[in-house]
Every structure is written in structure tokens, then in C-alpha cells.
Design a protein around this motif. Structure first.
Motif, PDB file in Angstrom:
ATOM      1  N   GLY A  97      -1.506 -43.215 -28.724  1.00  0.00           N
ATOM      2  CA  GLY A  97      -0.214 -43.839 -29.059  1.00  0.00           C
ATOM      3  C   GLY A  97       0.114 -43.812 -30.577  1.00  0.00           C
ATOM      4  N   ASN A  99       2.172 -42.703 -33.548  1.00  0.00           N
ATOM      5  CA  ASN A  99       3.303 -41.865 -33.811  1.00  0.00           C
ATOM      6  C   ASN A  99       2.980 -40.605 -34.663  1.00  0.00           C
ATOM      7  N   SER A 145      15.743 -57.221 -46.545  1.00  0.00           N
ATOM      8  CA  SER A 145      14.857 -57.246 -45.363  1.00  0.00           C
ATOM      9  C   SER A 145      14.850 -56.304 -44.428  1.00  0.00           C
ATOM     10  N   ASP A 149      11.099 -54.837 -43.531  1.00  0.00           N
ATOM     11  CA  ASP A 149      10.801 -54.564 -42.150  1.00  0.00           C
ATOM     12  C   ASP A 149      10.369 -53.216 -42.024  1.00  0.00           C
ATOM     13  N   ARG A 153       6.485 -51.976 -40.690  1.00  0.00           N
ATOM     14  CA  ARG A 153       6.185 -50.720 -39.727  1.00  0.00           C
ATOM     15  C   ARG A 153       5.391 -49.523 -40.536  1.00  0.00           C
ATOM     16  N   GLU A 160      -2.519 -48.323 -36.923  1.00  0.00           N
ATOM     17  CA  GLU A 160      -2.552 -47.647 -35.775  1.00  0.00           C
ATOM     18  C   GLU A 160      -3.396 -46.261 -35.767  1.00  0.00           C
ATOM     19  N   ARG A 163      -6.941 -47.226 -36.608  1.00  0.00           N
ATOM     20  CA  ARG A 163      -7.569 -47.716 -35.246  1.00  0.00           C
ATOM     21  C   ARG A 163      -8.193 -46.488 -34.349  1.00  0.00           C
ATOM     22  N   LYS A 179      11.818 -41.616 -38.177  1.00  0.00           N
ATOM     23  CA  LYS A 179      12.683 -40.866 -36.763  1.00  0.00           C
ATOM     24  C   LYS A 179      13.685 -41.678 -36.134  1.00  0.00           C
ATOM     25  N   VAL A 181      15.956 -43.697 -33.686  1.00  0.00           N
ATOM     26  CA  VAL A 181      15.853 -43.896 -32.348  1.00  0.00           C
ATOM     27  C   VAL A 181      16.782 -43.076 -31.595  1.00  0.00           C
ATOM     28  N   GLN A 208      16.315 -48.378 -39.073  1.00  0.00           N
ATOM     29  CA  GLN A 208      15.911 -48.220 -37.784  1.00  0.00           C
ATOM     30  C   GLN A 208      15.097 -47.076 -37.347  1.00  0.00           C
ATOM     31  N   GLY A 209      14.159 -47.003 -36.531  1.00  0.00           N
ATOM     32  CA  GLY A 209      13.653 -45.764 -36.104  1.00  0.00           C
ATOM     33  C   GLY A 209      12.111 -45.946 -35.943  1.00  0.00           C
ATOM     34  N   GLU A 210      11.444 -45.001 -35.910  1.00  0.00           N
ATOM     35  CA  GLU A 210      10.003 -44.977 -35.653  1.00  0.00           C
ATOM     36  C   GLU A 210       9.337 -44.307 -36.817  1.00  0.00           C
TER      37      GLU A 210
END
Lengths: 285, 214, 349
Positions: A97, A99, A145, A149, A153, A160, A163, A179, A181, A208-210
Motif C-alpha cells: 500500500g 505510493n 497550512s 499539510d 503527507r 509507510e 514500515r 500526483k 487526485v 492536493q494529491g498523493e
């Protein structure tokens, strides 16, 4: 009494045979029309943009060329080992999972890998833009902000990654992408429709985005605190040298990392040791 | 009448063509399988059970790898068509791959792939032969058609995906919608399902790409 | 100005005299002589014996150098010596001699970093202005690039130096140490052709050699026990020459790789190879092939300068002295660990 520079030694390359450049495309891609577009050329590998299977699916082609100076048996062994390691790590990350670009196709004998094309820009370019000026339509406090943010991320994504038992080996802001959304997509073929103008504007106003991690050419599978701490240290140094005004933002990366998985806080403590040791064992010169 | 989709896959020489035809309600699966086993040269195709295929890309990816391996003299099976079936597999067991992906006597949803390397066989030629040979209802070779045929549970089992610590991508995606500034769209149920399917597809492509690596 | 340099960080004792012409221009080599302490085959050189060798030869070499150069003590402006890094007792021997000369001739001392000596001499001899430097010897393996008055270490061996690895393998094979174990490995390797499987350990910009040494030692032991081994690929018999060949091909590929990475990182296309292992023709060839592929160039000096010598200490010392550096007698110590990036390179911008 001889001048030191009397009869200076010749450039060694002058007496060597001309060999085909190592930057040639793998033979398969000589047929490709339009030809793959060269994006970057590192010491290890070349990265191109091309398509996978059909023109509507963009992809990245990574090629580890043969090195002319290596013995061919050693060269084949290393090329295969490294492209395979990279593909395995990518597949493992994606399975867990994280990215990262998906692996589409692979030829370890020829040293190439085709993977998912990641739309968007690097975190590096975003920071360059957003730190030096406020983009149109965004007010200054909102900017702060949004950046914070995004950093959160980034920290979460690196957490992640760790992990999942993987250490990147070259974490810089150029190897982190944002990337945008996209609307729901089920299969590859339909995932790259043209973005509406609305999305374009949104992207420029909001971060925004991943967060997607790319370039796993130096990655390895490890759960050692030391390796994870060095990963963070490399990213910290990269922040420091390319975005000197972003140091407080990096704190947010670490904070989010610390909360991203059990054991992350131990890594943060280890990071303090790595910082004190300095250059040895880390990669940034 | 067969509906043939012809592809000139990226990077393969322009004389190479991959033809694909998809059928529902096939009645003569055993006959087709028999032709394959007896080595009838008129039946050099990859006959796939479409319930094992998740998307058009899934099948084309297998055809691509098979062709690339063929071009590099690396076939592990008899020909590029049997290799296409094998290339769907996550492991090196050729017999298993035929059992899981190849046509069997009870197949009713059939995907036919024909790979032509010399340009001597045309789309029309394939269409003519298949129209005669396959007793079933031709449907367009597109993802929508496959979606109704795919047996997701079977595929997950074959590729060993979707168990507790594997592509639980629904769980992963949910993380993004608890971000404090709501910068990710909250995914509704249907979108989550589509995302999961995509993750399954890329996981499969990765396994296919890595198959046989030592 | 004229400087005398004393080098004794390992088993080579070197004395050199250099002149920097008053109006600039190339440095002039007035004398560059050396005597090497070689232990018997199968043995490494011990600090105690090496120091004894240096003590017995230094006066002789200094006298000879002065004579060759045609200069007297009065003409010398400063006395340069290797402060480090290196082996303790041998370093001390040369340092003591330097201090003695300083007191005797009433001239200032300049302590010099051994690695910086190699780099500066390499730059002077080859004319390479701002190359990535690969410094490889029995005691050091570093990839260096100059930035902001420091020779920054981009990559290095994390355990033992590549030269140390080669020298120790020479001992395993009981190859003579004269003129240098690495040189004899090189000659033997030229007769080898089968590439055996050895661990390849590059991690980022760094590399390590103890693993490959352990592996090659095992292969040597196996070969000694069973001289009739054949190569898996060709079926031909494997020889000690093949072991040397495989070792060189592998460790040199590692060195070229980390050098290339540094070049890509700093955006440089010039390579300068210094240090004893830099004399190796195969290493030079491989480095050349890499650089040529990138459209770059590779420079290396011959054995007068790539092997430890006194002239490089004199040269680097004089460069520092001319910017106002000198080492007070009380501070004229030696140190076994002295990182290249600790030196403030005041003579460059």
C-alpha cells in the motif's frame, strides 16, 4: 631541474578504443515510434518517457545500460541484480500500500524496466515555487497550512515506506512527487483521461494529491533503525541544501513520520546519532 | 461474426500484430482444446478462459512478454501462443498455467489471442477462421465485457492477492481521507471498489513481470 | 621559494625538494628520491621495523637530495613533513627527522596531510584543474571533490583500503613484496582470464573490501587444496592468475562506479587518480573507458608521483606556507587519523 609539468601525462582516454556509447536505447525500443523521450541521465541509469502496450498508457522506461569498463560477466550480473532488486522493491511497496509507481514489464537480461507514469511535479519543484512566492489565488496563511499539510503527507509516506521494510537510499525532494487526485479509474486504460480545467486550477491553488516516492535504484530491503535514520538524514540534508528556508517545514515531516508507524520514534532518536556522526555512512557530499 | 481487435503493441516491430477476440456462451470449448493438444497447425492461438482475465491490459501484457521473450530466444514453452498463456502465470509451472488460464472443457467465456510476427496473417484472415471455428457469441474485446466475466475470487487465489496483509488497498486508501485539511477526496463505495480492482491489476502485472527471476 | 618534504607514513621513505618560481609558473622538481622497506613474501610490513628502516635511511636521503638538487640548507625556506594519516611509528620517524632539520637549519616546519599531498602533486603534474579525485593506496580509498576550500570526501572505503586488500591477497598467495605487492598482483592478473564470482559491495557512494578479501582468500585456499579446479563456464583450469584477475576486475569496477557517481553528483567530467594503486594500468584503463563514455578525461601520474614520495609533501607544504601557514615545533605532532576534509585549502578559492 625539471619543471613538474614537463611531459605531462596524456589524457588516458586518448589511447582507448572507440566503443558504442552506453546511452543507447535497449534494442527493443529502437522500433518505437515516437522514440522514447529521455528525461534524466544518471550515473547508473537512464529514464525515458514512452508508452506501454497502447498509446493511451504512458509509462516510464528505466534502462541500466552496460558499462564499458566492466568485465561483461560482472556487468551482466550487476545489471540484472540491480534492475531486479528495483522491480522487486517497487512491487513489494505497492503490495503493502505504499505510493510508488507500479511495475508493468521487465527484462532483467537487457536491463530495462517499464513502470507506471506518475503525473504531477516533484516536491522539489513545488517547494521552489511555493517558497519563493505565493501562487495566484492563494493567500499567505493558506499557503503556510497547505505546505505544512504536504510535509505531513511526506512524513507519513516515508513512514509507510519504512514500515513496509524498505529503505529508499536516495531520499531527496526530487524523488518525491505530488500526483494530482484523479477521478475514479478502474483499469489502466481509463486512468489517463485529460484532466479538466477545473482540476488544473485546483492543483495550482491547493497542494492536493498523493505523495509518490520514485527512483528506487539505490533502495534495499531493511528494517534496521540505522538504515531508516540514514534515509531521513539524507532527506534532511537535501532539504537543507536545496530549500534552505524550509527547515521548519522539515520538522513537520519528522513529526508526521514519528506518528506513522510503531517504532518510528526510535528511528527519530537514532537520527540524532546519525546527525552527530556527519558524513560517514551517508550519501550527500 | 468474430469481433477482432488488432494491436500493434508499443515497441514491438511494426510487422508484429496481436489479434484478440472475446466470446460469451462458447459451446465448443472441448473441441478447441482438443485442436490445441493435437497440435493442429490451423489452431495456433492462445485460448484463454476469460474468467481468469481481469482486464484487456492483463491479457496484452502477457502477449507482450511472450513476444519479447520470443524475440530474444527465451521461450520456455513450445511457441509464442503457449508462452502467452504461461506469461499470465505468477510462477514457473507451465502445466499449472494452462490449467488456470488456458481453455478447459467447461469454459464458456473465451479470449482468443493470435500473435503474428511476419505480417502474413491479416485481421481478416483471423476473423474468417475464428468465425468458423468458435461456436459462441462474439463481444467486443474491451474492459466492460471482461468485467462481467472475471472471477475475482479465483484470480485473487491464483495470484495469492487479497489476503490479510496483501492488497488491502481499501484500507490504505481510507487513510487519505482523514487528512486534516481534507485535501483528498473521500472515496465512496463504488470508487473504492474500482480502486481496489486497479490495485489488483497492477499487482498482477508486477507478478507477471517478475515471474522467473532468480 | 624552495621546500624540502619528508614522507614516511607507510613503508616508503621519500625526500623531495621543490622550487616554486617567484613569478609563478610550473613548480620545479629539484630532487625526488625514495627508499622502500620491503618485508619478505607472505609478510606485511610491521610499524616497528618500518620505523627502524626510515630512521636508518633518512639522513642519507636528505643529504643525497640536497646534493642532487644542488642546494644547501640555507636555500631551503621550509621543512615539510607528513603529519598524517598513516602508521604511527613510521610517521614519527620522519617527523623527528623534520624537527631535527628545523632546529639544525633554523627553518620553519609545515605539517602536511598525506592525501592533500597526493592531490596537489597530481594537479600540478597533470594540469587537471578541478577533477574528481580518486585517491587509492594501501592505506586510503577516497573519492574527493574540491568545494569551498576543502577537499570534500564524497565516497570512501568503509573498512579497509583497496590497496590493503590487494596487498593482503599478495601475502595469501605469497607473492614477493618487491617492488610492491600490488604491482606483482597486477602482473599476475594480466595472465588471468576467468572471471570468478566475488561479492561486489558498493553502497551508495561508499564501498567495502573486507568481504571480497575474505572470499578471495577462501578461493585461494580451495585452489591450494585442489589445484585441478576448473572454471564452470569454460572447463579450463583455474590458476592463481585467474584469482588476481577476478579480484582486480571486481574491486576496480567498484572504484570506477563510485567515482562515476561522484562525477554525476558534482557535474564534473575530469578524473585524477592518485595514490599507489593509481599506478595500476588496468585501473587506469577502466577509469578511462568510463570517462570516455561520458566524454570526459582521466589523468594519472607515473610511479614517481603516484607512489608515496617526498616531493608531494614539499609541494603541498610550500603551497600552504605561502599562504602563511606553518607548524610550531610544539605542534609538530603526527596523527594516524587525519581526514582529508580537515585541511583548510587556503591556496585555492
Amino acid at each position: 631541474m625539471a619543471a613538474a609539468t614537463d611531459n605531462p601525462p596524456a589524457d588516458i582516454t586518448e589511447n582507448l578504443p572507440d566503443l558504442p556509447p552506453s546511452t543507447l536505447l535497449p534494442p527493443l525500443f529502437n522500433n518505437t515510434n515516437p522514440p522514447p523521450e529521455l528525461l534524466t541521465q544518471g550515473a547508473e541509469a537512464l529514464l525515458y518517457r514512452t508508452t506501454y502496450l497502447v498509446p493511451s498508457i504512458p509509462c516510464a522506461l528505466k534502462h541500466r545500460p552496460s558499462k564499458p569498463y566492466r568485465h561483461p560477466i560482472l556487468d551482466a550480473r550487476l545489471t540484472k541484480q540491480r534492475i531486479l532488486a528495483e522491480a522487486r522493491v517497487l512491487a513489494k511497496c505497492r503490495r503493502e500500500g505504499v505510493n510508488v509507481p507500479a511495475v508493468y514489464a521487465l527484462d532483467w537480461e537487457k536491463g530495462w524496466l517499464l513502470m507506471e507514469w506518475i503525473e504531477g511535479g516533484t516536491v522539489r519543484s513545488i517547494l521552489d515555487r511555493w517558497l519563493h512566492s505565493t501562487p495566484v489565488g492563494v493567500d499567505a496563511s493558506k499557503r503556510e497550512s497547505e505546505l505544512k499539510d504536504l510535509m505531513s503527507r511526506v512524513g507519513q509516506t516515508v513512514g509507510e515506506l519504512h514500515r513496509a521494510g524498505v529503505v529508499h537510499g536516495d531520499l531527496t525532494t526530487s524523488n518525491l512527487m505530488l500526483k494530482p487526485v484523479s477521478t475514479a479509474d478502474d483499469t489502466l486504460a481509463s486512468s489517463h483521461e485529460e484532466e479538466g480545467k477545473q482540476h488544473q486550477e485546483q492543483r495550482e491553488q491547493h497542494l492536493q494529491g498523493e505523495v509518490v516516492v520514485i527512483d528506487f535504484g539505490l533502495a534495499m530491503q531493511s528494517v534496521q533503525d540505522e538504515d531508516r535514520a540514514v534515509d531521513l538524514y539524507v532527506l534532511e540534508r537535501a532539504f537543507g541544501s536545496t530549500h534552505p528556508r524550509a527547515e521548519n517545514l522539515f520538522q513537520e515531516v519528522l513529526r508526521a513520520y514519528g506518528e506513522s508507524f510503531k517504532g518510528a520514534k526510535v528511528v527519530l532518536r537514532r537520527l540524532e546519532d546519525v546527525r552527530m556522526r556527519g558524513r560517514k555512512k551517508s550519501m550527500i557530499g | 461474426m468474430a469481433l477482432i481487435e488488432t494491436f500493434h503493441l508499443s515497441h514491438l516491430p511494426s510487422s508484429y500484430a496481436v489479434h484478440a477476440a472475446l466470446y460469451r456462451d462458447v459451446q465448443n470449448a472441448s473441441f478447441l482444446r482438443q485442436q490445441l493438444l493435437s497440435g493442429n497447425t490451423e489452431f495456433e492461438y492462445a485460448f484463454l478462459d476469460a474468467t481468469s482475465i481481469i482486464s484487456t491490459m492483463h491479457a496484452l501484457a502477457a502477449a507482450f512478454r511472450a513476444t519479447n521473450d520470443f524475440m530474444n530466444n527465451r521461450l520456455r514453452s513450445r511457441n509464442v501462443h503457449s508462452e502467452t498463456v504461461f506469461c499470465l502465470s505468477p510462477n514457473n509451472n507451465i502445466a499449472d498455467s494452462f490449467r488456470r488460464f488456458g481453455v478447459n472443457d467447461t469454459t464458456t467465456n473465451l479470449l482468443v489471442i493470435k500473435i503474428c510476427t511476419g505480417g502474413e496473417i491479416t485481421t481478416d484472415g483471423v476473423r474468417t477462421h475464428l468465425s468458423r471455428a468458435v461456436d459462441g457469441a462474439a463481444v467486443p474485446f474491451i474492459d466492460e465485457s471482461l468485467r462481467s466475466m472475471t472471477d475475482l475470487a479465483k484470480i485473487k487465489k491464483i495470484y495469492k492477492i487479497g489476503t490479510s496483509n496483501n492488497v488491502g488497498s481499501a484500507g490504505k486508501r481510507n487513510k487519505s481521507d482523514i487528512s486534516p485539511t481534507g485535501s483528498q477526496m473521500v472515496l465512496n463505495g463504488n470508487q473504492a471498489e474500482l480502486k481496489e480492482r486497479k490495485e489488483l491489476e497492477v499487482a498482477i502485472l508486477g507478478l507477471m513481470a517478475l515471474r522467473g527471476a532468480t | 621559494m624552495i621546500a624540502i618534504g619528508l614522507e614516511g607514513s607507510a613503508n616508503k621513505l621519500g625526500v623531495g625538494l621543490i622550487r616554486h618560481p617567484p613569478k609563478g609558473g610550473p613548480a620545479q622538481i629539484l630532487a625526488n628520491i625514495r627508499h622502500t622497506y620491503n618485508s619478505p613474501p607472505g609478510e606485511g610490513f610491521l610499524p616497528k621495523d618500518t620505523a627502524k628502516h626510515h630512521r636508518s635511511w633518512v639522513v642519507n636521503l636528505v643529504k643525497q637530495a640536497l646534493k642532487e638538487a644542488g642546494v644547501s640548507a640555507a636555500d631551503v625556506d621550509c621543512i615539510c613533513y607528513t603529519k598524517g594519516p598513516g602508521m604511527g611509528a613510521p610517521l614519527q620517524s620522519a617527523a623527528i627527522a623534520a624537527r631535527m632539520l628545523s632546529l639544525l637549519w633554523d627553518k620553519p616546519l609545515v605539517g602536511v596531510n598525506h592525501c592533500v599531498g597526493h592531490i596537489e602533486m597530481g594537479r600540478e603534474i597533470t594540469g587537471a584543474n578541478n577533477p574528481v579525485v580518486l585517491y587509492v593506496s594501501g592505506g586510503n580509498t577516497q573519492v574527493i571533490a574540491y568545494a569551498e576550500q576543502r577537499y570534500r570526501i564524497f565516497g570512501e572505503a568503509l573498512d579497509i583500503a583497496v590497496g590493503n586488500c590487494l596487498d593482503r591477497f599478495a601475502r595469501t598467495l605469497e607473492i614477493p613484496n618487491d617492488p610492491a605487492p600490488g604491482y606483482n598482483i597486477e602482473q599476475l592478473a594480466k595472465k588471468g582470464k576467468h572471471l570468478l564470482d566475488l561479492p561486489y559491495t558498493v553502497k551508495g557512494m561508499d564501498c567495502s573490501f573486507s568481504g571480497i578479501l575474505a572470499s578471495i582468500d577462501v578461493l585461494a585456499a580451495q585452489l591450494k587444496a585442489n589445484p585441478n579446479q576448473t572454471d564452470a563456464l569454460t572447463g579450463e583450469p583455474i590458476t592463481a592468475a585467474d584469482l588476481c584477475f577476478s579480484l582486480q576486475e571486481t574491486v576496480f569496477a567498484m572504484l570506477v562506479e563510485i567515482t562515476e557517481r561522484a562525477m554525476a553528483h558534482v557535474g564534473s567530467n575530469q578524473v585524477l587518480v592518485v595514490g599507489g594503486v593509481g599506478c595500476n594500468e588496468r585501473l587506469q584503463e577502466m577509469m578511462g573507458l568510463m570517462a570516455k563514455d561520458r566524454g570526459g578525461s582521466v589523468y594519472a601520474t607515473d610511479e614517481r608521483f603516484c607512489i608515496d614520495n617526498g616531493i608531494m609533501i614539499a609541494h603541498a607544504g610550500l603551497l600552504a606556507y605561502r599562504t602563511g601557514c606553518q607548524t610550531a615545533l610544539n605542534d609538530s605532532t603526527c596523527t594516524q587519523r587525519y581526514r582529508t576534509d580537515e585541511v583548510l585549502v587556503k591556496w585555492r578559492d
